[in-house]
Design a protein around this motif. Structure first.
Motif, PDB file in Angstrom:
ATOM      1  N   LYS A 261      55.285  22.018  40.662  1.00  0.00           N
ATOM      2  CA  LYS A 261      56.247  23.123  40.698  1.00  0.00           C
ATOM      3  C   LYS A 261      55.624  24.404  41.248  1.00  0.00           C
ATOM      4  N   ILE A 262      54.309  24.556  41.037  1.00  0.00           N
ATOM      5  CA  ILE A 262      53.565  25.700  41.559  1.00  0.00           C
ATOM      6  C   ILE A 262      52.226  25.185  42.081  1.00  0.00           C
ATOM      7  N   LYS A 263      51.485  26.050  42.767  1.00  0.00           N
ATOM      8  CA  LYS A 263      50.156  25.685  43.255  1.00  0.00           C
ATOM      9  C   LYS A 263      49.134  26.683  42.728  1.00  0.00           C
ATOM     10  N   ILE A 264      48.003  26.169  42.270  1.00  0.00           N
ATOM     11  CA  ILE A 264      46.901  27.027  41.843  1.00  0.00           C
ATOM     12  C   ILE A 264      45.754  26.813  42.823  1.00  0.00           C
ATOM     13  N   GLU A 265      45.223  27.930  43.328  1.00  0.00           N
ATOM     14  CA  GLU A 265      44.161  27.831  44.326  1.00  0.00           C
ATOM     15  C   GLU A 265      43.174  28.974  44.108  1.00  0.00           C
ATOM     16  N   ASP A 266      41.915  28.720  44.423  1.00  0.00           N
ATOM     17  CA  ASP A 266      40.894  29.750  44.307  1.00  0.00           C
ATOM     18  C   ASP A 266      40.850  30.541  45.613  1.00  0.00           C
ATOM     19  N   ILE A 267      41.276  31.822  45.557  1.00  0.00           N
ATOM     20  CA  ILE A 267      41.273  32.678  46.743  1.00  0.00           C
ATOM     21  C   ILE A 267      40.164  33.707  46.585  1.00  0.00           C
ATOM     22  N   GLU A 268      39.135  33.541  47.371  1.00  0.00           N
ATOM     23  CA  GLU A 268      37.996  34.470  47.348  1.00  0.00           C
ATOM     24  C   GLU A 268      37.501  34.733  45.923  1.00  0.00           C
ATOM     25  N   ASN A 715      45.290  60.617  50.711  1.00  0.00           N
ATOM     26  CA  ASN A 715      45.410  59.441  49.857  1.00  0.00           C
ATOM     27  C   ASN A 715      45.605  58.197  50.724  1.00  0.00           C
ATOM     28  N   ASP A 716      44.520  57.475  50.947  1.00  0.00           N
ATOM     29  CA  ASP A 716      44.649  56.258  51.768  1.00  0.00           C
ATOM     30  C   ASP A 716      44.801  55.009  50.905  1.00  0.00           C
ATOM     31  N   ARG A 717      45.060  55.238  49.598  1.00  0.00           N
ATOM     32  CA  ARG A 717      45.363  54.107  48.724  1.00  0.00           C
ATOM     33  C   ARG A 717      46.806  53.688  48.943  1.00  0.00           C
ATOM     34  N   SER A 718      47.026  52.434  49.134  1.00  0.00           N
ATOM     35  CA  SER A 718      48.400  51.932  49.215  1.00  0.00           C
ATOM     36  C   SER A 718      48.512  50.735  48.285  1.00  0.00           C
ATOM     37  N   PHE A 719      49.731  50.319  48.061  1.00  0.00           N
ATOM     38  CA  PHE A 719      49.963  49.191  47.148  1.00  0.00           C
ATOM     39  C   PHE A 719      49.256  47.944  47.682  1.00  0.00           C
ATOM     40  N   GLU A 720      48.356  47.402  46.871  1.00  0.00           N
ATOM     41  CA  GLU A 720      47.599  46.227  47.297  1.00  0.00           C
ATOM     42  C   GLU A 720      48.511  45.004  47.332  1.00  0.00           C
ATOM     43  N   ARG A 721      48.496  44.320  48.465  1.00  0.00           N
ATOM     44  CA  ARG A 721      49.289  43.093  48.587  1.00  0.00           C
ATOM     45  C   ARG A 721      48.391  41.879  48.434  1.00  0.00           C
ATOM     46  N   TYR A 722      48.870  40.944  47.654  1.00  0.00           N
ATOM     47  CA  TYR A 722      48.136  39.700  47.494  1.00  0.00           C
ATOM     48  C   TYR A 722      48.698  38.684  48.488  1.00  0.00           C
ATOM     49  N   SER A 723      47.957  38.477  49.574  1.00  0.00           N
ATOM     50  CA  SER A 723      48.336  37.456  50.556  1.00  0.00           C
ATOM     51  C   SER A 723      47.058  36.786  51.040  1.00  0.00           C
ATOM     52  N   SER A 724      47.144  35.530  51.392  1.00  0.00           N
ATOM     53  CA  SER A 724      45.924  34.778  51.703  1.00  0.00           C
ATOM     54  C   SER A 724      45.912  34.219  53.121  1.00  0.00           C
ATOM     55  N   LEU A 725      46.789  34.725  53.987  1.00  0.00           N
ATOM     56  CA  LEU A 725      46.864  34.184  55.352  1.00  0.00           C
ATOM     57  C   LEU A 725      45.550  34.402  56.108  1.00  0.00           C
ATOM     58  N   SER A 726      45.001  35.616  56.032  1.00  0.00           N
ATOM     59  CA  SER A 726      43.744  35.915  56.731  1.00  0.00           C
ATOM     60  C   SER A 726      42.622  35.004  56.234  1.00  0.00           C
ATOM     61  N   TRP A 727      42.543  34.875  54.911  1.00  0.00           N
ATOM     62  CA  TRP A 727      41.518  34.018  54.298  1.00  0.00           C
ATOM     63  C   TRP A 727      41.668  32.568  54.756  1.00  0.00           C
ATOM     64  N   ARG A 728      42.887  32.081  54.818  1.00  0.00           N
ATOM     65  CA  ARG A 728      43.135  30.689  55.229  1.00  0.00           C
ATOM     66  C   ARG A 728      42.707  30.449  56.676  1.00  0.00           C
ATOM     67  N   ILE A 729      43.126  31.376  57.565  1.00  0.00           N
ATOM     68  CA  ILE A 729      42.800  31.210  58.982  1.00  0.00           C
ATOM     69  C   ILE A 729      41.280  31.209  59.169  1.00  0.00           C
ATOM     70  N   SER A 730      40.601  32.172  58.558  1.00  0.00           N
ATOM     71  CA  SER A 730      39.135  32.262  58.688  1.00  0.00           C
ATOM     72  C   SER A 730      38.458  31.012  58.141  1.00  0.00           C
ATOM     73  N   ASN A 731      38.920  30.546  56.969  1.00  0.00           N
ATOM     74  CA  ASN A 731      38.321  29.358  56.355  1.00  0.00           C
ATOM     75  C   ASN A 731      38.486  28.120  57.220  1.00  0.00           C
ATOM     76  N   LEU A 732      39.684  27.950  57.771  1.00  0.00           N
ATOM     77  CA  LEU A 732      39.950  26.762  58.586  1.00  0.00           C
ATOM     78  C   LEU A 732      39.131  26.791  59.870  1.00  0.00           C
ATOM     79  N   ILE A 733      38.976  27.979  60.451  1.00  0.00           N
ATOM     80  CA  ILE A 733      38.151  28.122  61.654  1.00  0.00           C
ATOM     81  C   ILE A 733      36.696  27.773  61.342  1.00  0.00           C
ATOM     82  N   ASP A 734      36.205  28.270  60.192  1.00  0.00           N
ATOM     83  CA  ASP A 734      34.822  27.982  59.788  1.00  0.00           C
ATOM     84  C   ASP A 734      34.605  26.488  59.596  1.00  0.00           C
ATOM     85  N   GLU A 735      35.607  25.829  59.010  1.00  0.00           N
ATOM     86  CA  GLU A 735      35.489  24.383  58.773  1.00  0.00           C
ATOM     87  C   GLU A 735      35.480  23.598  60.074  1.00  0.00           C
TER      88      GLU A 735
END
Length: 735
Positions: A261-268, A715-735
């Motif tokens: 029903k959901i996915k659990i994954e280790d992101i960074e 104030n260069d703080r903005s609402f932090e977004r949790y997204s993993s697209l960048s991490w996924r692309i980099s990881n797949l390229i490394d692999e």
């Protein structure tokens, strides 16, 4: 809330689509006009209605119905009158008399449980029984749903939405899983669904309840822009809502994951929880972007530098080194990102790239996320541009689900796809777009990465850039026309953390200093109603001047600003129709905005036979008509698309004289006025200010305190977004 009982004497109007009714009922004292959502009403019924008295400007005093129950007659005479009222197709006064004479006090039980017994009455055969059964069944369905749901505080409007969504299965679906309402029906939250669940016997510690609550918490978190939720944050928030122990929540999270029903994954290094749609959207986009970046493309056999020189000569311009790099990259890369602020020549680059490809006989498609952005792209390039939804051929099937005709099975037939305003594209839309792109198609993604991210989940443009997988060209140099505009110059200064240049004579960027919020409000009203139209008499107060605020609440929030602005720009008048909805009044001539994607609303183009479906978050239009007969509101969007809104969809529109900066993304306005006041630090940031001022084409006026302006820039703080697209692309390229 007041309560009135009476017999329905006359139905003045009834909209079969949405159940809105104008009727007269007779009680012991008088005849009363009632209005509201009563889908199952017919003449002759005895009703008990709850609501309040209202005064209609044209029709006088009426009783506005909030909830309603039918009072079933218990005498034989009452039952006969009830049946002969027309509640059942095929049963008139003669047949009603025969049925009651035959079955007496068992009549309603026969109709409810043993309709076949009607054969015992002379003149009623199989065909007539079928007609009676279908009519009675449908009437009973709607009535039972309304009675069942209204007990739990669900409004009549929401009941109609539920029935339209689930049909005859509404009660069963709600009983089996009341929590599904939080996902499918706007305006119903977890508390309402939980109240229904508890009342039908779902235990507080039930895995079903806990897992539904977990899903609700994740969906709410993703509704503010995230594609996943950190596990610890999920446990903490779910504990507050569900009021159960931490270990119970943890167990149900892992059980939900085991059941798929959901996915659990280790992101960074952080355990993260995804709903299934966002998990697979990110996965799919990752694979497609990498594939497009690596696939071999047919060489364009031309001298690119010579083609660029030729274009420069024709247009009397000179490209910068970064612009040259962007144009050359479009011809040599499978996928390229071009990013830059205002005045950096993005449109000129698009024109040059398009001309080069078309001269080689290649097909170029252009698209943008919103209707306004697509229209601007088309005007700037002279080339047809479509919204991404229209490009993918959004449709609406018999199952009442939206779908795209263009997908993996039927891909876009083009050699080059140029997508503008890419900062606005969320992960789900990007996934649908990527699925429709065939291998070998060159993809050019254009946008300003320093603007606010998409309203929907994800941070697509920034994630693609940060992945370092695709060719990225950053445009930083401001060109001649841009240097003449303080809007452009100041946008770049703000982006670099510098104070803008204010109040330069004969320029287009002004700051009016006011310390008090009420005085800021008064100054804005004066600007929009008097000073700016005098300054330039071609500016229309309603269409050309837009107020943008960081906040929804407070004196200078959009809700209060809209109320004040409506009062001076479109005040009430005898000839103007209006409709009150919740805490708002909609009036013919009002400027309004759609605030959520609706894939089912139908539109037709003015002065054209073209039709389509879909009105989207951020679309702005004007109210053309308000029907006093069927309670609908007709809105014209982008000066061309006419949409008729049933009352059930009115919670999806709001006044738009003022709008939040978030909602202004993808739009441009001749004049932008922004109040500068101290608010929540998360809203008062550089990113927001930059996005707001870059919406203006001709003039920016900031009204407020220097302190607030300084604070936002620093104030260069903005609402932090949790997204993993960048991490996924980099990881797949490394692999």
């Amino acid at each position: 809330m007041l309560e009135i009982k009476g017999v329905v004497e006359d139905i003045v109007f009834k909209n079969e689509e949405n159940g809105y009714v104008v009727a007269r009922i007779e009680n012991e004292k008088e005849d009363i006009t009632i209005v509201g959502c009563i889908p199952y009403i017919i003449e002759g019924q005895t009703l008990c209605v709850q609501g309040q008295w209202v005064k209609h400007p044209k029709f006088g005093t009426q009783f506005k119905v909030e909830s309603c129950q039918e009072i079933i007659p218990n005498s034989l005479d009452g039952i006969e009158k009830y049946l002969s009222s027309g509640i059942i197709s095929g049963v008139g006064s003669v047949t009603a008399k025969k049925i009651v004479e035959k079955f007496g006090e068992e009549t309603l039980d026969v109709l409810d449980n043993n309709m076949e017994r009607l054969k015992e009455i002379e003149g009623i055969g199989e065909k007539k029984i079928k007609l009676i059964a279908e009519s009675y069944s449908k009437q009973r369905e709607v009535k039972n749903i309304m009675v069942f749901l209204q007990t739990y505080g669900v409004t009549a409007n929401q009941c109609v939405k539920i029935y339209k969504r689930y049909g005859k299965d509404s009660i069963n679906i709600v009983k089996n899983n009341p929590y599904v309402l939080t996902e499918d029906i706007s305006g119903i939250g977890f508390k309402t669904a939980d109240k229904i669940a508890r009342s039908i016997g779902i235990d507080k510690d039930s895995p079903f309840r806990i897992q539904s609550g977990i899903n609700y918490v994740i969906n709410e978190f993703c509704a503010i822009g995230n594609t996943y939720m950190p596990l610890e944050k999920l446990i903490s928030e779910a504990k507050k809502i569900l009021q159960v122990e931490k270990n119970t929540i943890e167990k149900n999270i892992y059980d939900s994951a085991l059941e798929g029903k959901i996915k659990i994954e280790d992101i960074e290094g952080c355990s993260s929880v995804f709903t299934i749609p966002f998990f697979y959207s990110e996965l799919s986009v990752t694979k497609k972007i990498i594939t497009l970046s690596l696939v071999n493309h047919e060489d364009v056999k031309i001298d690119v530098k010579e083609e660029i020189k030729k274009f420069e000569g024709e247009k009397d311009i000179k490209f910068s080194p970064s612009q040259n790099e962007a144009i050359e990259g479009a011809l040599t890369s499978g996928i390229e990102v071009i990013t830059g602020g205002p005045g950096t020549g993005k449109t000129t680059i698009i024109n040059c790239i398009t001309e080069i490809f078309q001269n080689q006989g290649m097909t170029v498609f252009m698209a943008a996320p919103t209707g306004r952005a697509a229209k601007r792209m088309e005007e700037a390039t002279g080339h047809e541009a479509k919204t991404i939804h229209r490009l993918l051929e959004l449709g609406y099937g018999d199952s009442q689900e939206a779908f795209f005709s263009k997908d993996e099975e039927s891909q876009l037939e083009c050699d080059v796809l140029i997508v503008d305003e890419a900062s606005m594209i969320d992960i789900v839309l990007m996934n649908n777009l990527m699925k429709a792109i065939s291998l070998g198609t060159r993809v050019i993604i254009v946008g300003d990465v320093d603007q606010l991210p998409s309203v929907g989940p994800g941070n697509v443009l920034r994630d693609i850039i940060n992945s370092k997988c695709v060719k990225v060209v950053r445009l930083r140099e401001i060109f001649r026309q841009g240097k003449e505009s303080m809007i452009v110059v100041n946008a770049h200064k703000i982006n670099e953390g510098q104070m803008p240049l204010l109040n330069k004579k004969n320029k287009d960027f002004y700051f009016i200093k006011e310390e008090d919020n009420n005085k800021i409000m008064d100054t804005i009203m004066e600007l929009i109603y008097e000073r700016l139209p005098k300054f330039n008499n071609t500016w229309n107060k309603m269409e050309h001047i837009q107020i943008l605020s960081p906040s929804r609440r407070g004196v200078l929030g959009v809700e209060n600003l809209n109320t004040q602005l409506q009062g001076i720009l479109n005040p009430p008048a005898k000839y103007k129709k209006e409709k009150e909805f919740r805490n708002m009044v909609f009036r013919v001539g009002d400027k309004v905005m759609q605030i959520k994607n609706n894939y089912s609303l139908k539109w037709n183009k003015i002065n054209s036979e073209e039709e389509g479906v879909g009105v989207f978050n951020g679309d702005v239009g004007f109210i053309e008509d308000i029907s006093s007969e069927d309670n609908t509101i007709t809105i014209i969007f982008d000066d061309e698309r006419r949409v008729v809104y049933d009352p059930v969809y009115l919670d999806e529109i709001t006044l738009a004289y003022a709008m939040t900066i978030h909602k202004s993304q993808g739009s441009e306005f001749p004049v932008v006025i922004m109040p500068m006041f101290m608010g929540p630090p998360m809203l008062m940031n550089k990113n927001l200010l930059y996005t707001g001022i870059t919406r203006a084409k001709k003039l920016v006026v900031l009204v407020g305190t220097v302190k607030a302006l300084h604070f936002m820039i620093n104030n260069d703080r903005s609402f932090e977004r949790y997204s993993s697209l960048s991490w996924r692309i980099s990881n797949l390229i490394d692999e």
